[in-house]
Design an enzyme around this catalytic site. Structure first.
Site, PDB file in Angstrom:
ATOM      1  N   ASP A 107       0.863  -1.186   0.000  1.00  0.00           N
ATOM      2  CA  ASP A 107       0.000   0.000   0.000  1.00  0.00           C
ATOM      3  C   ASP A 107       0.895   1.230   0.000  1.00  0.00           C
ATOM      4  OD1 ASP A 107      -3.247   0.561   1.097  1.00  0.00           O
ATOM      5  OD2 ASP A 107      -1.814   2.211   0.817  1.00  0.00           O
ATOM      6  N   ASP A 156      -6.840  -4.068  -4.551  1.00  0.00           N
ATOM      7  CA  ASP A 156      -7.826  -3.468  -3.638  1.00  0.00           C
ATOM      8  C   ASP A 156      -7.472  -1.988  -3.473  1.00  0.00           C
ATOM      9  OD1 ASP A 156      -8.466  -3.793  -0.041  1.00  0.00           O
ATOM     10  OD2 ASP A 156      -9.632  -2.840  -1.660  1.00  0.00           O
TER      11      ASP A 156
HETATM   12  N1  SAM Z   1     -12.057  -1.361  -0.747  1.00  0.00           N
HETATM   13  C1  SAM Z   1     -11.777   0.033  -1.109  1.00  0.00           C
HETATM   14  C2  SAM Z   1     -12.404   0.369  -2.442  1.00  0.00           C
HETATM   15  O1  SAM Z   1     -12.877  -0.563  -3.125  1.00  0.00           O
HETATM   16  O2  SAM Z   1     -12.417   1.561  -2.778  1.00  0.00           O
HETATM   17  C3  SAM Z   1     -10.298   0.266  -1.112  1.00  0.00           C
HETATM   18  C4  SAM Z   1      -9.762   0.240   0.272  1.00  0.00           C
HETATM   19  S1  SAM Z   1      -8.033   0.359   0.487  1.00  0.00           S
HETATM   20  C5  SAM Z   1      -8.002   1.349   1.883  1.00  0.00           C
HETATM   21  C6  SAM Z   1      -7.482   1.393  -0.840  1.00  0.00           C
HETATM   22  C7  SAM Z   1      -5.994   1.606  -0.720  1.00  0.00           C
HETATM   23  O3  SAM Z   1      -5.396   1.794  -2.009  1.00  0.00           O
HETATM   24  C8  SAM Z   1      -5.595   2.850   0.098  1.00  0.00           C
HETATM   25  O4  SAM Z   1      -5.059   2.448   1.334  1.00  0.00           O
HETATM   26  C9  SAM Z   1      -4.576   3.581  -0.776  1.00  0.00           C
HETATM   27  O5  SAM Z   1      -3.479   4.091  -0.036  1.00  0.00           O
HETATM   28  C10 SAM Z   1      -4.149   2.458  -1.718  1.00  0.00           C
HETATM   29  N2  SAM Z   1      -3.524   2.907  -2.968  1.00  0.00           N
HETATM   30  C11 SAM Z   1      -3.933   3.872  -3.827  1.00  0.00           C
HETATM   31  N3  SAM Z   1      -3.063   3.980  -4.850  1.00  0.00           N
HETATM   32  C12 SAM Z   1      -2.075   3.060  -4.639  1.00  0.00           C
HETATM   33  C13 SAM Z   1      -0.889   2.676  -5.335  1.00  0.00           C
HETATM   34  N4  SAM Z   1      -0.521   3.272  -6.491  1.00  0.00           N
HETATM   35  N5  SAM Z   1      -0.135   1.668  -4.824  1.00  0.00           N
HETATM   36  C14 SAM Z   1      -0.504   1.050  -3.662  1.00  0.00           C
HETATM   37  N6  SAM Z   1      -1.602   1.377  -2.939  1.00  0.00           N
HETATM   38  C15 SAM Z   1      -2.377   2.368  -3.439  1.00  0.00           C
END
Ligand code: SAM
Length: 276
Positions: A107, A156
């Site tokens: 993440d 995710d």
């Molecule tokens: N279940 C949720 C949804 O469907 O919208 C997503 C939940 S999860 C918290 C989403 C995560 O994606 C966040 O913690 C965010 O930091 C992460 N994220 C966004 N862009 C990213 C990237 N390029 N690489 C890794 N993580 C990323």
């Protein structure tokens, strides 16, 4: 903001609103605006850039459906990657499969992990498990640097804005195919058909050009835009609709069942049209 109403605008003209008991934490991180609040209806809830991410009351639907459909489809999923997923819910579900030897979570924002552990312990509680390797990094770069490594990859991520904008591109899906083993499977959350039909249509088209088996399945997630959520699955070999009866072992769930595994691929006509 106790007693106030928090509105998530899902389009310029429509949203959902919920009554807040108390604000638990707000912070502009290096990547997004993080809010954690206790809501009257859904328990503690994580928001990123004003979008509902997960709530204590309905989180199980999304986390079970992202994890168990690909994991039961793969005959022996030993190595798993979760891109995003900093709230820990998908990892918690992945660890219910004894075949999984190692689950890597990547993440981009360590603050999501930190505050999910603090305010969503029943969701994030397995991130310290010995089978889990948590990395704070860009999932796009992690995929670009991976080859023939994973049996199952789950994306995710947040919506295709901000840090996640690259995670819905054809190049990313090609990178996923490279990062997967020769019979690997990936699944990505692909938003809702009411407000994001074009996104679903494009992702289905891109994934079909890369994976021999491409399918779309749905789940009911009341706190997500429109409540009807989709997941795109791309598989190099195994078809989620051809899982043998004896592959399904007992598992502790509140939404996923082996019957729903197959039924979730039966789509309303206006959604099925997006896959053709
Ligand atoms: N279940 C949720 C949804 O469907 O919208 C997503 C939940 S999860 C918290 C989403 C995560 O994606 C966040 O913690 C965010 O930091 C992460 N994220 C966004 N862009 C990213 C990237 N390029 N690489 C890794 N993580 C990323």
């Amino acid at each position: 903001m106790s007693g106030l109403w928090y509105t998530e605008k899902q389009t310029e003209n429509f949203g959902i609103t919920m009554k807040i008991k108390q604000t638990l934490h707000t912070e502009q991180t290096d990547f997004q605006y993080l809010e954690m609040a206790e809501t009257e209806e859904w328990g503690n809830m994580l928001f990123l850039d004003g979008m509902v991410m997960t709530s204590q009351r309905d989180e199980f639907v999304y986390h079970e459906m992202v994890a168990h459909v690909p994991l039961f489809t793969h005959p022996n999923p030993e190595t798993v990657l979760v891109v995003g997923g900093g709230d820990g819910g998908v990892i918690r579900e992945v660890l219910k499969h004894p075949e999984v030897k190692k689950a890597t979570l990547v993440d981009i924002d360590g603050k999501v992990i930190e505050y999910s552990k603090k305010y969503l312990p029943e969701i994030a509680g397995k991130l310290e498990d010995e089978r889990v390797d948590v990395r704070v990094d860009d999932g796009f770069m992690h995929i670009a640097n991976s080859e023939n490594e994973y049996d199952v990859i789950m994306v995710d991520s947040t919506e295709p804005v901000g840090p996640a904008v690259n995670l819905f591109t054809k190049g990313f899906y090609a990178g996923i195919a490279k990062a997967l083993k020769e019979d690997g499977i990936f699944v990505a959350q692909t938003d809702n058909p009411w407000f994001k039909a074009d996104l679903i249509r494009e992702v289905q088209r891109d994934v079909k050009e890369i994976f021999p088996v491409t399918r779309l399945y749905t789940a009911n997630i009341p706190t997500y835009p429109s409540g009807l959520w989709t997941f795109t699955i791309g598989s190099k070999k195994h078809d989620p609709l051809e899982v043998k009866e004896d592959r399904f072992h007992d598992i502790d769930t509140k939404y996923y069942t082996k019957e729903l595994h197959k039924a979730s691929f039966v789509l309303p006509k206006f959604v099925k049209d997006l896959t053709e």
